[in-house]
Scaffold this active site. Sequence first.
Site, PDB file in Angstrom:
ATOM      1  N   GLU A 151       0.763  -0.197   6.310  1.00 38.10           N
ATOM      2  CA  GLU A 151       1.170  -0.922   5.112  1.00 38.10           C
ATOM      3  C   GLU A 151       2.602  -1.402   5.276  1.00 38.10           C
ATOM      4  O   GLU A 151       3.476  -0.622   5.662  1.00 38.10           O
ATOM      5  CB  GLU A 151       1.046  -0.024   3.869  1.00 38.10           C
ATOM      6  CG  GLU A 151       1.662  -0.570   2.603  1.00 38.10           C
ATOM      7  CD  GLU A 151       1.150  -1.962   2.240  1.00 38.10           C
ATOM      8  OE1 GLU A 151       1.990  -2.792   1.829  1.00 38.10           O
ATOM      9  OE2 GLU A 151      -0.071  -2.223   2.376  1.00 38.10           O
ATOM     10  N   ASN A 180       5.565  -3.502   9.602  1.00 33.55           N
ATOM     11  CA  ASN A 180       4.973  -4.810   9.830  1.00 33.55           C
ATOM     12  C   ASN A 180       3.950  -4.682  10.957  1.00 33.55           C
ATOM     13  O   ASN A 180       4.308  -4.387  12.101  1.00 33.55           O
ATOM     14  CB  ASN A 180       6.084  -5.796  10.201  1.00 33.55           C
ATOM     15  CG  ASN A 180       5.586  -7.209  10.431  1.00 33.55           C
ATOM     16  OD1 ASN A 180       4.403  -7.452  10.614  1.00 33.55           O
ATOM     17  ND2 ASN A 180       6.519  -8.143  10.432  1.00 33.55           N
ATOM     18  N   ASP A 208      -2.974 -11.010   2.543  1.00 31.00           N
ATOM     19  CA  ASP A 208      -2.258 -12.043   1.801  1.00 31.00           C
ATOM     20  C   ASP A 208      -2.695 -13.411   2.310  1.00 31.00           C
ATOM     21  O   ASP A 208      -2.671 -13.668   3.522  1.00 31.00           O
ATOM     22  CB  ASP A 208      -0.750 -11.881   1.978  1.00 31.00           C
ATOM     23  CG  ASP A 208      -0.223 -10.635   1.264  1.00 31.00           C
ATOM     24  OD1 ASP A 208      -0.926 -10.119   0.378  1.00 31.00           O
ATOM     25  OD2 ASP A 208       0.883 -10.187   1.606  1.00 31.00           O
TER      26      ASP A 208
END
Length: 301
Positions: A151, A180, A208
């Site tokens: 995450e 990341n 996303d």
Amino acid sequence: APPAAAAAGAPASSCESVRLPGSNVRISATQKRMANPLAKQHQQLPEMPDWAAIYRDRSLPVHMDIGCARGKLICSLAQREAALSTDVTSQEVGQATLNDGTQGGKEENATAATPNSTPNPTTTTTPNPSSPTNTEHGMEGFSRYNYLGIEIRPELAAAANAWRDAVLPAPGNLHFLGANATLLLQPLCASLAACGLRLGRVSILFPDPWAKARHRKRRLVQPAFVAGLAAHMVSGGLVVLMADYEEVAADMSSQFAASPEYVRAHAAEWTSHNPLGLAPERELVAQTVWRPVYRAVYRRV
């Protein structure tokens, strides 16, 4: 092509009986926005943990859930497998006890070996967790996993690990890292490999969307990322992709379809079969508002 309908009656998260990971973490309006992986604050790599202290059985492949948020899905999967492992261990202990009781004399052993004797009900055949299982869908992957959630928001990963420490035994089968994923992939897989751990399944669920053309470079699934996964994934390993934006799902799917290291595990463009066995929270929400969900599964050749 329209997406296959999500499986009806998907089981709810088994984590609901306790405080969910990250439920005590307050997220600001800024944090709720999509996290730009190219931003400066997301260029730091965490220190790699001692995997031997985290995973009890390091012969099992790793299921990496990228973009796990609060980790509700994989904590449910880890809890379910931990319970199954406990049941198998109990059966093995019971079998050992019965065997100890029948080793006192030749007559008892001969009776146990007669062709007409009733098979011991506690004897079970456990699938080899190191081999992919074969089913009618051809996309079930391995029978058991160690779970790793990635995450980009470190505070959510820390909260999920705190929940794990309170609920699951250590060492166990679950860990979370806040970083990341694009930067983390190579050093993380190298660290896992150094401890004898292999990547057996990856889930990228509702990432996303970054819908604007100038933001496409922020998307997780890029050719270099697909190649990096292939370099560390075992043959027969699965990549599970899900999105509720068709363009996002199609873009992810096309990246894996273009790689010679992967083949689609189903004939149609999308599949209704969920190899994870549990529906992500976002999928359940999509069902309530009749929003289509697009799922594709790719297998490492």
